[in-house]
Design an enzyme around this catalytic site. Structure first.
Site, PDB file in Angstrom:
ATOM      1  CE  LYS A  79      -3.468   2.503   2.995  1.00  0.00           C
ATOM      2  NZ  LYS A  79      -4.506   1.924   3.933  1.00  0.00           N
ATOM      3  CB  SER A 154      -7.906   3.008   3.299  1.00  0.00           C
ATOM      4  OG  SER A 154      -7.120   3.029   4.500  1.00  0.00           O
ATOM      5  CB  SER A 178      -7.995   0.902   5.792  1.00  0.00           C
ATOM      6  OG  SER A 178      -8.918   1.678   5.603  1.00  0.00           O
TER       7      SER A 178
HETATM    8  N1  GLN Z   1     -12.743   3.903   7.257  1.00  0.00           N
HETATM    9  C1  GLN Z   1     -11.911   4.454   7.702  1.00  0.00           C
HETATM   10  C2  GLN Z   1     -11.377   6.470   7.529  1.00  0.00           C
HETATM   11  O1  GLN Z   1     -11.746   6.118   7.658  1.00  0.00           O
HETATM   12  C3  GLN Z   1     -10.811   3.591   7.970  1.00  0.00           C
HETATM   13  C4  GLN Z   1      -9.142   4.259   7.689  1.00  0.00           C
HETATM   14  C5  GLN Z   1      -8.068   2.813   7.971  1.00  0.00           C
HETATM   15  O2  GLN Z   1      -8.465   1.987   8.475  1.00  0.00           O
HETATM   16  N2  GLN Z   1      -7.278   3.278   7.411  1.00  0.00           N
HETATM   17  O3  GLN Z   1     -10.680   6.084   8.382  1.00  0.00           O
END
Ligand code: GLN
Length: 465
Positions: A79, A154, A178
């Site tokens: 990532k 994400s 995420s």
């Molecule tokens: N949906 C969560 C956010 O927007 C997930 C973020 C994450 O796990 N990096 O913060």
């Protein structure tokens, strides 16, 4: 032509040892798929030009009979929030465009030592803020299983890379689901390790008290294999911890007790999710597990707690991207104007929204009402989980409240709707415990450092050996 569809790390390892195919052939097969599919799926932001060379080195070492690591020749995607030395790392943000990592993240160093072949950097929501992959400054990623839908976020690109046969496995990062949520949307296994189990050294900081580097796998064994390599204490991360992940409680699968929270916030859930979850409870019982009703009374506050603490920490962490030290710079009339222009143009809408929210909840006048209050509820949630884990070995709940949704639907509506995606995943990050998502949409949560319990239940559930 290699059959990548049914390939797992375990199978690839065996096949390469037997000489059925080489690491070079395997890497080439993935690179060809990336070439063919990435223009549509937009899973990768960068594809590395040295992957074939790295794979050849593994093949040569094998030929010479040298000892190779546990991931020797396994092609992996990273990532774009994790440092790979000499490669551009952008957090899918314009503000870091052109920023080259000067060192390897500890997790990346460990992957290299284990012989993994790094394929490239994957797309994601900007600075890992989002649940659909649509917040990337470089365009959204599509779900390989249905390109009209989001892959989740994400870690959108990492999930799409594995589900689209563009990598055998991938690293994502977790602050609030995420990896688990895109795993659920892309029919993969996603593991969120215990807070501190994997070093955060070399991970772009979003919310330091939640962040964890986390693996995707096509199987539980694959996620376990990657976790086994990247886990462990790192002197470069003061919050990293040592641990043993063996079956320390010595209980066999059929003796484990699984907690089912009676107070799950199911209001906004798709009825199919609820029906699926009920069936899953039955199948776990059929497999010999005892289930037990438990209560997690503060679970319903997970979203407000998460969306106060995360922006607060994010606003502090993102202050470093000031246009002077890293990446993009926009010239203004004076220093303050430089900051304003660089940040105004460099950050996307969601990132700006969270920085404003974060500075607001930390400001002198509102600290007590928001941040302090959220930290107190976080403590209560920790106590809820600790109490539950006195009577059960693991807790289950759905990973997401609905199936993968169409691109452009939730992102066009209120941000709150997107935030609600994290309702079942954020609690594990708030509390710091490990959690795994397995298809279809089942989440298993265990006490700190008990990833072994997750692997055991998840394998039994999926019928993996
Ligand atoms: N949906 C969560 C956010 O927007 C997930 C973020 C994450 O796990 N990096 O913060």
């Amino acid at each position: 032509m290699l059959n990548l569809k049914d390939l797992t790390i375990t199978k690839a390892r065996g096949a390469m040892e037997k000489g059925e195919f080489s690491a070079e052939e395997l890497t080439r097969a993935y690179l060809e798929n990336i070439k063919a599919k990435n223009p549509e799926l937009n899973a990768y932001l960068t594809v590395f030009d040295d992957a074939i060379d790295e794979a050849r080195k593994i093949d040569q070492a094998r030929k010479k009979g040298e000892k190779v690591g546990s991931l020797a020749g396994v092609p992996i995607a990273i990532k774009d929030v994790i440092m790979v030395k000499g490669r551009e790392v952008t957090g899918a943000s314009k503000i870091l465009k052109g920023h080259i990592a000067t060192y390897d993240a500890t997790a990346v160093r460990k992957l290299r030592e284990a012989g993994a072949v790094l394929l490239g950097m994957t797309n994601c929501d900007e600075f890992a803020m989002g649940a659909s992959g649509e917040n990337s400054a470089y365009g959204p990623t599509k779900n390989p299983l249905d390109t009209s839908c989001v892959p989740g976020g994400s870690s959108s690109g990492s999930a799409a890379a594995v589900a689209g046969e563009m990598a055998l496995t991938a690293l994502g990062s977790e602050t609030g689901g995420s990896v688990r949520q895109p795993a659920a949307f892309c029919n993969l296994v996603g593991l969120k390790p215990t807070y501190g189990a994997v070093s955060r050294y070399g991970l772009l900081a979003l919310c330091s008290s939640f962040d964890q580097i986390a693996p995707f796998g096509k199987t539980v064994a694959d996620a376990e294999a990657v976790f086994g390599v990247i886990a462990g204490h790192d002197p470069l991360d003061s919050t990293s911890r040592d641990g043993k992940w063996q079956m320390a409680n010595g209980k066999s699968a059929d003796k484990l007790v699984i907690g089912v929270p009676g107070d799950l916030p199911l209001e906004g859930c798709d009825p199919r999710v609820i029906a699926n979850f009920k069936l899953q409870i039955k199948s776990l019982e059929t497999l010999g597990y005892k289930t037990q009703d438990i209560s997690l009374p503060n679970l319903k506050y997970a979203i407000p707690v998460y969306y106060i603490i995360l922006p607060a920490e994010a606003s502090a962490n993102l202050a470093r991207y000031d246009g002077l030290r890293y990446g993009a710079h926009v010239d203004g009339a004076n220093l303050l104007d430089d900051y304003m222009k660089t940040k105004g143009e460099g950050y996307g809408k969601e990132v700006r929204r969270r920085i404003i929210l974060g500075t607001y909840v930390l400001s002198a006048g509102y600290y007590d009402a928001y941040y302090y209050q959220a930290m107190r509820v976080r403590e209560l949630m920790k106590q809820d989980f600790a109490r539950a884990f006195e009577i059960v070995d693991a807790i289950i709940m759905p990973t997401t409240s609905g199936p993968a949704f169409e691109l452009g639907t939730k992102s066009k509506r209120s941000p709150i709707e997107m935030y609600l995606e994290d309702i079942f995943t954020a609690p594990a990050n708030i509390v710091g415990v490990p959690a795994i998502s397995v298809p279809p949409n089942l989440q298993i949560i265990a006490p700190h450092m008990r990833e072994d319990v997750l692997f055991q239940i998840a394998k039994t559930f999926l019928g993996e050996k």
